[in-house]
Design a protein around this motif. Sequence first.
Motif, mmCIF file in Angstrom:
data_model
loop_
_atom_site.group_PDB
_atom_site.id
_atom_site.type_symbol
_atom_site.label_atom_id
_atom_site.label_comp_id
_atom_site.label_asym_id
_atom_site.label_seq_id
_atom_site.Cartn_x
_atom_site.Cartn_y
_atom_site.Cartn_z
ATOM 1 N N GLY A 250 -4.812 28.344 -41.407
ATOM 2 C CA GLY A 250 -4.952 27.326 -42.443
ATOM 3 C C GLY A 250 -5.571 27.869 -43.722
ATOM 4 O O GLY A 250 -5.168 27.505 -44.831
ATOM 5 N N ASP A 251 -6.559 28.767 -43.574
ATOM 6 C CA ASP A 251 -7.192 29.371 -44.757
ATOM 7 C C ASP A 251 -6.203 30.245 -45.515
ATOM 8 O O ASP A 251 -6.240 30.325 -46.748
ATOM 9 N N ILE A 252 -5.317 30.912 -44.778
ATOM 10 C CA ILE A 252 -4.326 31.780 -45.411
ATOM 11 C C ILE A 252 -3.321 30.958 -46.208
ATOM 12 O O ILE A 252 -3.033 31.263 -47.368
ATOM 13 N N THR A 253 -2.808 29.908 -45.590
ATOM 14 C CA THR A 253 -1.767 29.119 -46.278
ATOM 15 C C THR A 253 -2.326 28.384 -47.493
ATOM 16 O O THR A 253 -1.591 28.125 -48.443
ATOM 17 N N SER A 254 -3.624 28.044 -47.467
ATOM 18 C CA SER A 254 -4.218 27.333 -48.605
ATOM 19 C C SER A 254 -4.881 28.269 -49.606
ATOM 20 O O SER A 254 -5.479 27.818 -50.590
ATOM 21 N N ASN A 255 -4.785 29.588 -49.370
ATOM 22 C CA ASN A 255 -5.393 30.593 -50.267
ATOM 23 C C ASN A 255 -6.893 30.388 -50.415
ATOM 24 O O ASN A 255 -7.471 30.659 -51.466
ATOM 25 N N LYS A 256 -7.544 29.922 -49.346
ATOM 26 C CA LYS A 256 -8.980 29.665 -49.412
ATOM 27 C C LYS A 256 -9.737 30.973 -49.591
ATOM 28 O O LYS A 256 -9.445 31.969 -48.924
ATOM 29 N N LYS A 257 -10.693 30.971 -50.497
ATOM 30 C CA LYS A 257 -11.489 32.168 -50.765
ATOM 31 C C LYS A 257 -12.483 32.364 -49.633
ATOM 32 O O LYS A 257 -13.596 31.849 -49.643
ATOM 33 N N THR A 258 -12.072 33.107 -48.631
ATOM 34 C CA THR A 258 -12.931 33.406 -47.494
ATOM 35 C C THR A 258 -13.406 34.851 -47.579
ATOM 36 O O THR A 258 -12.942 35.641 -48.412
ATOM 37 N N THR A 283 4.554 29.522 -54.699
ATOM 38 C CA THR A 283 4.478 28.066 -54.604
ATOM 39 C C THR A 283 5.338 27.521 -53.471
ATOM 40 O O THR A 283 5.105 26.420 -52.975
ATOM 41 N N GLU A 284 6.339 28.321 -53.075
ATOM 42 C CA GLU A 284 7.162 27.952 -51.929
ATOM 43 C C GLU A 284 7.208 29.130 -50.962
ATOM 44 O O GLU A 284 7.430 30.268 -51.378
ATOM 45 N N PHE A 285 6.967 28.833 -49.675
ATOM 46 C CA PHE A 285 6.958 29.904 -48.683
ATOM 47 C C PHE A 285 7.101 29.315 -47.291
ATOM 48 O O PHE A 285 6.841 28.115 -47.068
ATOM 49 N N ARG A 287 5.526 28.973 -43.830
ATOM 50 C CA ARG A 287 4.134 29.043 -43.382
ATOM 51 C C ARG A 287 3.892 30.197 -42.411
ATOM 52 O O ARG A 287 2.960 30.999 -42.593
ATOM 53 N N GLU A 288 4.691 30.286 -41.379
ATOM 54 C CA GLU A 288 4.485 31.311 -40.363
ATOM 55 C C GLU A 288 4.697 32.709 -40.921
ATOM 56 O O GLU A 288 4.001 33.658 -40.546
ATOM 57 N N GLU A 289 5.655 32.840 -41.828
ATOM 58 C CA GLU A 289 5.903 34.143 -42.440
ATOM 59 C C GLU A 289 4.713 34.592 -43.267
ATOM 60 O O GLU A 289 4.311 35.765 -43.229
ATOM 61 N N LYS A 290 4.132 33.655 -44.023
ATOM 62 C CA LYS A 290 2.971 34.001 -44.847
ATOM 63 C C LYS A 290 1.785 34.395 -43.972
ATOM 64 O O LYS A 290 1.105 35.403 -44.252
ATOM 65 N N ILE A 291 1.519 33.634 -42.934
ATOM 66 C CA ILE A 291 0.398 33.944 -42.044
ATOM 67 C C ILE A 291 0.581 35.323 -41.415
ATOM 68 O O ILE A 291 -0.351 36.144 -41.367
ATOM 69 N N LYS A 292 1.774 35.594 -40.948
ATOM 70 C CA LYS A 292 2.051 36.883 -40.310
ATOM 71 C C LYS A 292 1.891 38.035 -41.288
ATOM 72 O O LYS A 292 1.296 39.073 -40.964
ATOM 73 N N ALA A 293 2.394 37.864 -42.514
ATOM 74 C CA ALA A 293 2.327 38.935 -43.510
ATOM 75 C C ALA A 293 0.887 39.204 -43.950
ATOM 76 O O ALA A 293 0.467 40.369 -44.054
ATOM 77 N N VAL A 294 0.132 38.147 -44.222
ATOM 78 C CA VAL A 294 -1.253 38.333 -44.683
ATOM 79 C C VAL A 294 -2.117 38.891 -43.555
ATOM 80 O O VAL A 294 -2.964 39.763 -43.793
ATOM 81 N N THR A 295 -1.886 38.436 -42.328
ATOM 82 C CA THR A 295 -2.637 38.981 -41.196
ATOM 83 C C THR A 295 -2.346 40.468 -41.027
ATOM 84 O O THR A 295 -3.254 41.267 -40.752
ATOM 85 N N ARG A 296 -1.088 40.852 -41.190
ATOM 86 C CA ARG A 296 -0.737 42.277 -41.121
ATOM 87 C C ARG A 296 -1.490 43.066 -42.184
ATOM 88 O O ARG A 296 -2.020 44.154 -41.904
ATOM 89 N N LEU A 297 -1.563 42.533 -43.402
ATOM 90 C CA LEU A 297 -2.300 43.204 -44.473
ATOM 91 C C LEU A 297 -3.780 43.315 -44.130
ATOM 92 O O LEU A 297 -4.402 44.363 -44.362
ATOM 93 N N TYR A 298 -4.357 42.246 -43.590
ATOM 94 C CA TYR A 298 -5.761 42.303 -43.169
ATOM 95 C C TYR A 298 -5.971 43.431 -42.160
ATOM 96 O O TYR A 298 -6.956 44.185 -42.256
#
Length: 347
Positions: A250-258, A283-285, A287-298
């Motif tokens: 949820g933090d990833i999809t909302s771009n929350k500053k964590t 602005t359009e994405f 959800r699961e793809e974004k979470i997977k990609a950002v988690t991979r980057l982390y």
Amino acid sequence: MNKAQESTQPTPAAMNGAETNLPLVESSQILKLVNDYLDNLPYDRKPMSLYEPIRYVLSLGGKRIRPVLMLLAYNMFRSNPESILSSACALETYHNYTLLHDDLMDNADLRRGKPTVHRRWDANTAILSGDSMLVLAYERIAQCRQDKLPEVLALFTETALQIGEGQQYDMDFEQRTDVSEEEYIEMIRLKTSVLLACATKMGALLADASPEDADRLYRFGEQMGLAFQLQDDYLDVYGDTRVFGKAIGGDITSNKKTYMLINAMNLANESQRKELMDWITATEFDREEKIKAVTRLYNEIGIDKLAQERIAYYFDESRKHLDAVSLPEDRKQQLRRYAAEMMHRQY
């Protein structure tokens, strides 16, 4: 003097130091005391349309961390934690007031798997019932020992002001892309940690602990709160949905500053930072793809290990403050065990 105040007046013997020869109450028993008290609170005032949402919010459960911490801290010095249940549950009332308003500001649909107040009723009800919860929190705090009331009220009021400041910082950060780790840590200290610190110190104050021990327990709660919030950040990315109780990411999809995102931006190389920015600004994405990609980057940047190290650091700091409390070790065991359970949670 009412019965609640009368029952919590210290005996002469109690004023001479901690009751170190009496048994401790286990955290599971403390939790039952809290839940039973909250479940049986009367709501006799009218209109019910104002008070029913309050009953609803407090019936949704939760870990009850703040009142449990307060009662465990008190029980280190005194044998009758049930005598301060009203003030302990005032902190839970206040905490849930902040959640009710947070849900409204975040336009959240669910809280602990149930519809939020503004969804089940409406936004105006959420505002007004939340305001009433704040007043009820003060009313319940005021049922403590009258000789301790000025000190307790001052601590609670300062804490409430700090939490509002932390919430405002959190909102301000939504509009920024340059939030530093130091700013983030201060924000979560204000928004989350100070209420845990308030709980442990308030328990100590009401148990006639020394000013030094009360301050040590404040620092213990504060450092625990930092570890606890960073663990929330971590679990939102790496938790098990079945255990965590809500969808991860949820933090990833909302771009929350964590802590995770801030350090990823600071430590990423050029290509990693570009990919992160592409996802943050999209602005359009999917959800699961974004979470997977950002988690991979982390994972590539090492954010998972960095977060675990920082969580362990604050937990170790909290233990140092508990170690310094001038009580025999056996009096600290229940609080120490509860803190360890908090840090090994998966939800």
